[in-house]
Design a protein around this motif. Structure first.
Motif, mmCIF file in Angstrom:
data_model
loop_
_atom_site.group_PDB
_atom_site.id
_atom_site.type_symbol
_atom_site.label_atom_id
_atom_site.label_comp_id
_atom_site.label_asym_id
_atom_site.label_seq_id
_atom_site.Cartn_x
_atom_site.Cartn_y
_atom_site.Cartn_z
ATOM 1 N N ASP A 1 0.852 -1.179 0.000
ATOM 2 C CA ASP A 1 0.000 0.000 0.000
ATOM 3 C C ASP A 1 0.892 1.234 0.000
ATOM 4 N N GLU A 2 0.486 2.240 -0.757
ATOM 5 C CA GLU A 2 1.284 3.457 -0.864
ATOM 6 C C GLU A 2 0.463 4.678 -0.467
ATOM 7 N N ARG A 3 1.126 5.593 0.218
ATOM 8 C CA ARG A 3 0.527 6.875 0.582
ATOM 9 C C ARG A 3 1.276 7.976 -0.155
ATOM 10 N N LEU A 4 0.539 8.810 -0.864
ATOM 11 C CA LEU A 4 1.150 9.912 -1.598
ATOM 12 C C LEU A 4 1.635 10.967 -0.613
ATOM 13 N N PHE A 5 2.928 11.325 -0.712
ATOM 14 C CA PHE A 5 3.487 12.327 0.191
ATOM 15 C C PHE A 5 3.415 13.723 -0.423
ATOM 16 N N GLY A 6 3.885 13.874 -1.641
ATOM 17 C CA GLY A 6 3.876 15.183 -2.281
ATOM 18 C C GLY A 6 4.519 15.121 -3.643
ATOM 19 N N ALA A 7 4.526 16.261 -4.328
ATOM 20 C CA ALA A 7 5.062 16.300 -5.688
ATOM 21 C C ALA A 7 5.666 17.668 -5.974
ATOM 22 N N ASN A 8 6.499 17.701 -7.008
ATOM 23 C CA ASN A 8 6.938 18.956 -7.611
ATOM 24 C C ASN A 8 6.791 18.783 -9.118
ATOM 25 N N GLU A 9 7.366 19.658 -9.914
ATOM 26 C CA GLU A 9 7.169 19.576 -11.355
ATOM 27 C C GLU A 9 7.981 18.467 -12.008
ATOM 28 N N GLU A 10 8.897 17.860 -11.273
ATOM 29 C CA GLU A 10 9.751 16.823 -11.853
ATOM 30 C C GLU A 10 9.512 15.433 -11.269
ATOM 31 N N SER A 11 9.091 15.353 -10.011
ATOM 32 C CA SER A 11 8.940 14.039 -9.379
ATOM 33 C C SER A 11 7.862 14.081 -8.304
ATOM 34 N N TYR A 12 7.475 12.894 -7.861
ATOM 35 C CA TYR A 12 6.547 12.779 -6.731
ATOM 36 C C TYR A 12 7.055 11.679 -5.810
ATOM 37 N N LEU B 1 11.528 15.932 7.852
ATOM 38 C CA LEU B 1 10.185 16.180 7.335
ATOM 39 C C LEU B 1 10.099 17.562 6.700
ATOM 40 N N THR B 2 10.740 18.536 7.318
ATOM 41 C CA THR B 2 10.737 19.897 6.773
ATOM 42 C C THR B 2 11.385 19.937 5.391
ATOM 43 N N GLU B 3 12.528 19.264 5.240
ATOM 44 C CA GLU B 3 13.214 19.235 3.951
ATOM 45 C C GLU B 3 12.371 18.552 2.881
ATOM 46 N N MET B 4 11.662 17.491 3.281
ATOM 47 C CA MET B 4 10.830 16.766 2.320
ATOM 48 C C MET B 4 9.647 17.613 1.866
ATOM 49 N N VAL B 5 9.021 18.329 2.801
ATOM 50 C CA VAL B 5 7.900 19.192 2.441
ATOM 51 C C VAL B 5 8.364 20.315 1.522
ATOM 52 N N GLU B 6 9.565 20.848 1.775
ATOM 53 C CA GLU B 6 10.112 21.902 0.912
ATOM 54 C C GLU B 6 10.384 21.382 -0.492
ATOM 55 N N ARG B 7 10.830 20.141 -0.594
ATOM 56 C CA ARG B 7 11.194 19.585 -1.897
ATOM 57 C C ARG B 7 9.970 19.126 -2.691
ATOM 58 N N TRP B 8 8.970 18.555 -2.005
ATOM 59 C CA TRP B 8 7.744 18.075 -2.671
ATOM 60 C C TRP B 8 6.534 18.749 -2.024
ATOM 61 N N PRO B 9 6.334 20.045 -2.297
ATOM 62 C CA PRO B 9 5.307 20.803 -1.572
ATOM 63 C C PRO B 9 3.885 20.631 -2.089
#
Length: 313
Positions: A31-42, A112-120
């Motif tokens: 099972d997968e939970r979507l964390f976030g995305a940007n214009e290049e990756s998710y 977690l902060t770095e991840m949110v910044e990278r995939w906001p």
């Protein structure tokens, strides 16, 4: 026999019944939970539970996957936590059997902060009616019976089937529009069953494919055609021969697009009026024909497969 004795007898019978059963087939549930995305990756957090073919032990692995928006291929994966759970099979007490959890691996991930910044980007939830148009057939995703993609993420998950039972079919259950792409939650198993689906993964349709899905979803059953051609060059020639669109409040009603169509014995390209419904509703057919020097003919859209901008290279 006392009630206490009856209770212990029932408990022993339950234990004997369990021990007499054959061990379960080995299965790995994902099972997968979507964390976030940007214009290049998710990114997704995948939880994989391996029952190890036992009633008394299982291994759970949580992995962070970064996937490409363009190709859906895995860019990198990091094991966040891997643990093994063991139930005491020899316990005969009145309470639940003791459970031991052993941490086998603990990965190093960004904060977690770095991840949110990278995939906001969390994305916009897709309309349930739009989701109904998606189908999964043999690992490929279709929309309105039009092939879209054979996603890497879905192929990857198919490598972990149950050892004995045939894998149930996949279906699209959820979706987000994020980073210019459409990201779909695809599940395997009966979503209406009490135990829920057996597997769930996220897969991305790149921005170009997302545009096609949007165009297909807006197609009416019938559209007004200005003519057809056997190839794209012929369709673009039809567009070039049209009178230019004059400026005015209704100029959008005069725009055209090209649609590739595929029938049993015929393939080709239709040049169509993009605002066909509005043209018919507002009784603008004659005005369109005169302004653009073209004849409009209604055609069904069930064979349309790909939208093409009239000035496409």
């Amino acid at each position: 026999m006392s009630l206490h004795g009856v209770g212990r007898t029932v408990a022993w019978l339950a234990i004997l019944s369990l021990s007499s059963h054959a061990t379960p087939s080995r299965a790995i549930q994902l099972d997968e939970r979507l964390f976030g995305a940007n214009e290049e990756s998710y990114t997704v957090l995948r939880t994989a539970v391996d029952n190890e073919g036992s009633y008394y032990s299982s291994t759970t692995t949580t992995t962070l996957f970064e996937r490409s928006i363009e190709t859906d291929e895995t860019i990198r994966e990091t094991v966040v936590l891997k643990s093994r759970t063991i139930i005491d099979a020899n316990y005969t007490g009145p309470e639940k059997a003791p459970v031991e959890t052993v941490i086998q691996a603990r990965g190093e991930t960004a904060s977690l902060t770095e991840m949110v910044e990278r995939w906001p980007i969390q994305g916009v939830k897709l309309d349930p009616k739009l989701l109904e148009g998606f189908k999964v057939i043999s690992g490929s995703i279709y929309f309105r019976q039009v092939f879209l993609t054979h996603p890497a993420g879905l192929v990857e998950s198919e490598k972990q089937p149950n050892e004995e039972q045939p894998a149930p079919g996949w279906q699209v259950m959820d979706g987000r529009y994020a980073g210019g792409a459409t990201i779909l939650k695809v599940v395997r198993g009966d979503v209406t069953a009490k135990e829920g689906p057996t597997d769930g993964v996220w897969v991305a349709l790149n921005p170009e494919t997302a545009v096609q899905v949007n165009k297909l979803s807006l197609l009416p059953p019938t559209i007004l055609s200005l003519g057809s051609a056997k190839d794209l060059a012929g369709a673009q020639e039809i567009v070039r021969n049209l009178k230019p669109i004059p400026e005015g409040p209704d100029s959008h009603l005069l725009e055209v697009a090209i649609w590739n169509f595929t029938k049993t014995n015929e393939r080709g390209f239709h040049v169509v009026a993009t605002a066909s419904d509005a043209i018919i509703r507002n009784e603008k057919v004659a005005e369109f024909e005169q302004t653009r020097d073209a004849r409009l003919t209604p055609v069904p859209t069930d064979s349309f497969t790909k939208w093409i901008a009239p000035d496409a290279k």
